[in-house]
Write a protein that holds these residues in place. Structure first.
Motif, PDB file in Angstrom:
ATOM      1  N   VAL A   6       0.830  -1.194   0.000  1.00  0.00           N
ATOM      2  CA  VAL A   6       0.000   0.000   0.000  1.00  0.00           C
ATOM      3  C   VAL A   6       0.872   1.255   0.000  1.00  0.00           C
ATOM      4  O   VAL A   6       1.746   1.416   0.854  1.00  0.00           O
ATOM      5  N   ALA A   7       0.635   2.103  -0.988  1.00  0.00           N
ATOM      6  CA  ALA A   7       1.290   3.412  -1.053  1.00  0.00           C
ATOM      7  C   ALA A   7       0.192   4.469  -1.029  1.00  0.00           C
ATOM      8  O   ALA A   7      -0.908   4.252  -1.535  1.00  0.00           O
ATOM      9  N   ILE A   8       0.500   5.594  -0.451  1.00  0.00           N
ATOM     10  CA  ILE A   8      -0.450   6.677  -0.328  1.00  0.00           C
ATOM     11  C   ILE A   8       0.105   7.899  -1.056  1.00  0.00           C
ATOM     12  O   ILE A   8       1.316   8.118  -1.067  1.00  0.00           O
ATOM     13  N   ARG A   9      -0.776   8.649  -1.705  1.00  0.00           N
ATOM     14  CA  ARG A   9      -0.367   9.903  -2.333  1.00  0.00           C
ATOM     15  C   ARG A   9      -0.820  11.046  -1.446  1.00  0.00           C
ATOM     16  O   ARG A   9      -1.948  11.054  -0.975  1.00  0.00           O
ATOM     17  N   VAL A  10       0.058  12.009  -1.242  1.00  0.00           N
ATOM     18  CA  VAL A  10      -0.285  13.143  -0.391  1.00  0.00           C
ATOM     19  C   VAL A  10      -0.012  14.449  -1.138  1.00  0.00           C
ATOM     20  O   VAL A  10       0.943  14.542  -1.917  1.00  0.00           O
ATOM     21  N   PRO A  11      -0.842  15.440  -0.910  1.00  0.00           N
ATOM     22  CA  PRO A  11      -0.610  16.745  -1.553  1.00  0.00           C
ATOM     23  C   PRO A  11       0.492  17.519  -0.849  1.00  0.00           C
ATOM     24  O   PRO A  11       0.836  17.237   0.292  1.00  0.00           O
ATOM     25  N   VAL A  12       1.050  18.494  -1.539  1.00  0.00           N
ATOM     26  CA  VAL A  12       2.120  19.315  -0.995  1.00  0.00           C
ATOM     27  C   VAL A  12       1.519  20.580  -0.375  1.00  0.00           C
ATOM     28  O   VAL A  12       2.062  21.657  -0.498  1.00  0.00           O
ATOM     29  N   GLY A  13       0.412  20.440   0.307  1.00  0.00           N
ATOM     30  CA  GLY A  13      -0.271  21.596   0.861  1.00  0.00           C
ATOM     31  C   GLY A  13       0.310  22.113   2.160  1.00  0.00           C
ATOM     32  O   GLY A  13       0.255  23.294   2.452  1.00  0.00           O
ATOM     33  N   ARG A  14       0.877  21.249   2.949  1.00  0.00           N
ATOM     34  CA  ARG A  14       1.416  21.625   4.261  1.00  0.00           C
ATOM     35  C   ARG A  14       2.864  22.104   4.125  1.00  0.00           C
ATOM     36  O   ARG A  14       3.541  21.768   3.167  1.00  0.00           O
ATOM     37  N   PRO A  15       3.361  22.850   5.107  1.00  0.00           N
ATOM     38  CA  PRO A  15       4.781  23.220   5.081  1.00  0.00           C
ATOM     39  C   PRO A  15       5.655  21.959   4.987  1.00  0.00           C
ATOM     40  O   PRO A  15       5.316  20.908   5.547  1.00  0.00           O
ATOM     41  N   LEU A  16       6.772  22.062   4.285  1.00  0.00           N
ATOM     42  CA  LEU A  16       7.606  20.886   4.016  1.00  0.00           C
ATOM     43  C   LEU A  16       8.056  20.138   5.271  1.00  0.00           C
ATOM     44  O   LEU A  16       8.021  18.901   5.282  1.00  0.00           O
ATOM     45  N   PRO A  17       8.464  20.798   6.343  1.00  0.00           N
ATOM     46  CA  PRO A  17       8.827  20.028   7.547  1.00  0.00           C
ATOM     47  C   PRO A  17       7.636  19.230   8.102  1.00  0.00           C
ATOM     48  O   PRO A  17       7.812  18.099   8.550  1.00  0.00           O
ATOM     49  N   ASP A  18       6.430  19.807   8.034  1.00  0.00           N
ATOM     50  CA  ASP A  18       5.230  19.086   8.482  1.00  0.00           C
ATOM     51  C   ASP A  18       4.962  17.883   7.593  1.00  0.00           C
ATOM     52  O   ASP A  18       4.589  16.807   8.064  1.00  0.00           O
ATOM     53  N   LEU A  19       5.152  18.073   6.285  1.00  0.00           N
ATOM     54  CA  LEU A  19       4.927  16.981   5.339  1.00  0.00           C
ATOM     55  C   LEU A  19       5.921  15.847   5.586  1.00  0.00           C
ATOM     56  O   LEU A  19       5.543  14.674   5.582  1.00  0.00           O
ATOM     57  N   ALA A  20       7.179  16.176   5.841  1.00  0.00           N
ATOM     58  CA  ALA A  20       8.185  15.147   6.132  1.00  0.00           C
ATOM     59  C   ALA A  20       7.815  14.383   7.403  1.00  0.00           C
ATOM     60  O   ALA A  20       7.944  13.156   7.453  1.00  0.00           O
ATOM     61  N   ALA A  21       7.330  15.084   8.413  1.00  0.00           N
ATOM     62  CA  ALA A  21       6.901  14.419   9.654  1.00  0.00           C
ATOM     63  C   ALA A  21       5.714  13.497   9.385  1.00  0.00           C
ATOM     64  O   ALA A  21       5.637  12.395   9.946  1.00  0.00           O
ATOM     65  N   PHE A  22       4.805  13.915   8.505  1.00  0.00           N
ATOM     66  CA  PHE A  22       3.672  13.068   8.144  1.00  0.00           C
ATOM     67  C   PHE A  22       4.153  11.799   7.441  1.00  0.00           C
ATOM     68  O   PHE A  22       3.670  10.695   7.703  1.00  0.00           O
ATOM     69  N   VAL A  23       5.136  11.942   6.554  1.00  0.00           N
ATOM     70  CA  VAL A  23       5.674  10.774   5.836  1.00  0.00           C
ATOM     71  C   VAL A  23       6.323   9.800   6.825  1.00  0.00           C
ATOM     72  O   VAL A  23       6.181   8.580   6.689  1.00  0.00           O
ATOM     73  N   VAL A  24       7.006  10.318   7.827  1.00  0.00           N
ATOM     74  CA  VAL A  24       7.574   9.450   8.872  1.00  0.00           C
ATOM     75  C   VAL A  24       6.453   8.667   9.558  1.00  0.00           C
ATOM     76  O   VAL A  24       6.574   7.457   9.796  1.00  0.00           O
ATOM     77  N   ARG A  25       5.345   9.336   9.856  1.00  0.00           N
ATOM     78  CA  ARG A  25       4.209   8.640  10.486  1.00  0.00           C
ATOM     79  C   ARG A  25       3.631   7.579   9.546  1.00  0.00           C
ATOM     80  O   ARG A  25       3.185   6.522   9.999  1.00  0.00           O
ATOM     81  N   CYS A  26       3.657   7.831   8.241  1.00  0.00           N
ATOM     82  CA  CYS A  26       3.198   6.825   7.268  1.00  0.00           C
ATOM     83  C   CYS A  26       4.083   5.583   7.333  1.00  0.00           C
ATOM     84  O   CYS A  26       3.595   4.458   7.285  1.00  0.00           O
ATOM     85  N   GLU A  27       5.400   5.795   7.435  1.00  0.00           N
ATOM     86  CA  GLU A  27       6.319   4.665   7.561  1.00  0.00           C
ATOM     87  C   GLU A  27       6.045   3.901   8.853  1.00  0.00           C
ATOM     88  O   GLU A  27       5.973   2.671   8.856  1.00  0.00           O
ATOM     89  N   GLU A  28       5.886   4.620   9.946  1.00  0.00           N
ATOM     90  CA  GLU A  28       5.603   3.991  11.241  1.00  0.00           C
ATOM     91  C   GLU A  28       4.283   3.223  11.222  1.00  0.00           C
ATOM     92  O   GLU A  28       4.145   2.201  11.901  1.00  0.00           O
ATOM     93  N   ALA A  29       3.322   3.690  10.418  1.00  0.00           N
ATOM     94  CA  ALA A  29       2.010   3.034  10.325  1.00  0.00           C
ATOM     95  C   ALA A  29       2.049   1.792   9.438  1.00  0.00           C
ATOM     96  O   ALA A  29       1.075   1.047   9.365  1.00  0.00           O
ATOM     97  N   ALA A  51      12.953  14.737  -0.894  1.00  0.00           N
ATOM     98  CA  ALA A  51      14.311  14.698  -0.332  1.00  0.00           C
ATOM     99  C   ALA A  51      14.256  14.714   1.193  1.00  0.00           C
ATOM    100  O   ALA A  51      14.953  13.928   1.851  1.00  0.00           O
ATOM    101  N   LEU A  52      13.426  15.581   1.760  1.00  0.00           N
ATOM    102  CA  LEU A  52      13.274  15.603   3.216  1.00  0.00           C
ATOM    103  C   LEU A  52      12.742  14.268   3.723  1.00  0.00           C
ATOM    104  O   LEU A  52      13.223  13.737   4.729  1.00  0.00           O
ATOM    105  N   ALA A  53      11.756  13.725   3.023  1.00  0.00           N
ATOM    106  CA  ALA A  53      11.177  12.432   3.418  1.00  0.00           C
ATOM    107  C   ALA A  53      12.210  11.321   3.316  1.00  0.00           C
ATOM    108  O   ALA A  53      12.263  10.425   4.161  1.00  0.00           O
ATOM    109  N   GLY A  54      13.037  11.374   2.284  1.00  0.00           N
ATOM    110  CA  GLY A  54      14.073  10.360   2.112  1.00  0.00           C
ATOM    111  C   GLY A  54      15.084  10.371   3.246  1.00  0.00           C
ATOM    112  O   GLY A  54      15.565   9.311   3.669  1.00  0.00           O
ATOM    113  N   ARG A  55      15.416  11.554   3.736  1.00  0.00           N
ATOM    114  CA  ARG A  55      16.361  11.659   4.857  1.00  0.00           C
ATOM    115  C   ARG A  55      15.743  11.222   6.173  1.00  0.00           C
ATOM    116  O   ARG A  55      16.441  10.765   7.066  1.00  0.00           O
ATOM    117  N   ALA A  56      14.408  11.344   6.288  1.00  0.00           N
ATOM    118  CA  ALA A  56      13.733  11.074   7.560  1.00  0.00           C
ATOM    119  C   ALA A  56      13.210   9.641   7.682  1.00  0.00           C
ATOM    120  O   ALA A  56      12.779   9.238   8.753  1.00  0.00           O
TER     121      ALA A  56
END
Length: 162
Positions: A6-29, A51-56
């Motif tokens: 399962v992969a999820i698509r997310v919009p780039v609506g939130r500030p980039l640091p917030d989006l990277a934190a969300f992607v980390v939560r997706c990995e944890e989930a 890139a931020l998500a890849g580092r996190a």
């Protein structure tokens, strides 16, 4: 039994640091991948977010959802794909499409089938280290990954699917 990925698509609506934190939560989930919409009109860049998500993250597959060769030149897309692979080795891939929202936001039409065919071939050649001609200019990526980043066409409609 076959495992469902399962992969999820997310919009780039939130500030980039917030989006990277969300992607980390997706990995944890337990998600397998995250795609980030490549819509320049959002005011945030999908590749910087990736890139931020890849580092996190450590295991998530990451991809732009989706990029258009009418908005980003194939040489630029290949360079971005290679850069992401350096940040998250073996965990990235490139998805391209004719463009709907992204092309409309820059005043262009979505790419026709012939343009998409040429863009996919050019991207694959560039990522494999081969030369590609753009008009009178021949070029290649000076740096590239050992294994080329996979490139996928996202298609809708009978002609594109064919």
């Amino acid at each position: 039994m076959t495992r469902v990925r399962v992969a999820i698509r997310v919009p780039v609506g939130r500030p980039l640091p917030d989006l990277a934190a969300f992607v980390v939560r997706c990995e944890e989930a337990g998600f397998d991948g995250v795609g980030i919409h490549d819509h320049p009109s959002s005011g945030r860049d999908a590749y910087l977010a990736l890139a931020l998500a890849g580092r996190a993250t450590r295991r998530l597959q990451l991809f732009p959802a989706t990029s258009s060769p009418s908005v980003r030149h194939p040489l630029l897309l290949a360079s971005l794909a290679h850069s992401l692979d350096e940040i998250a080795p073996g965990r990235t891939y490139l998805t391209v499409a004719p463009g709907f929202i992204s092309t409309r936001s820059v005043g262009k039409q979505r790419a026709p089938v012939a343009v998409m065919r040429e863009a996919i071939l050019d991207l694959r050649r560039l990522l494999a280290g081969e030369g590609v001609e753009f008009g009178p200019t021949s070029t290649r990526l000076r740096n590239r990954s050992v294994s080329p980043t996979p490139v996928y066409l996202l298609a809708a409609g009978p002609r594109m699917i064919e």
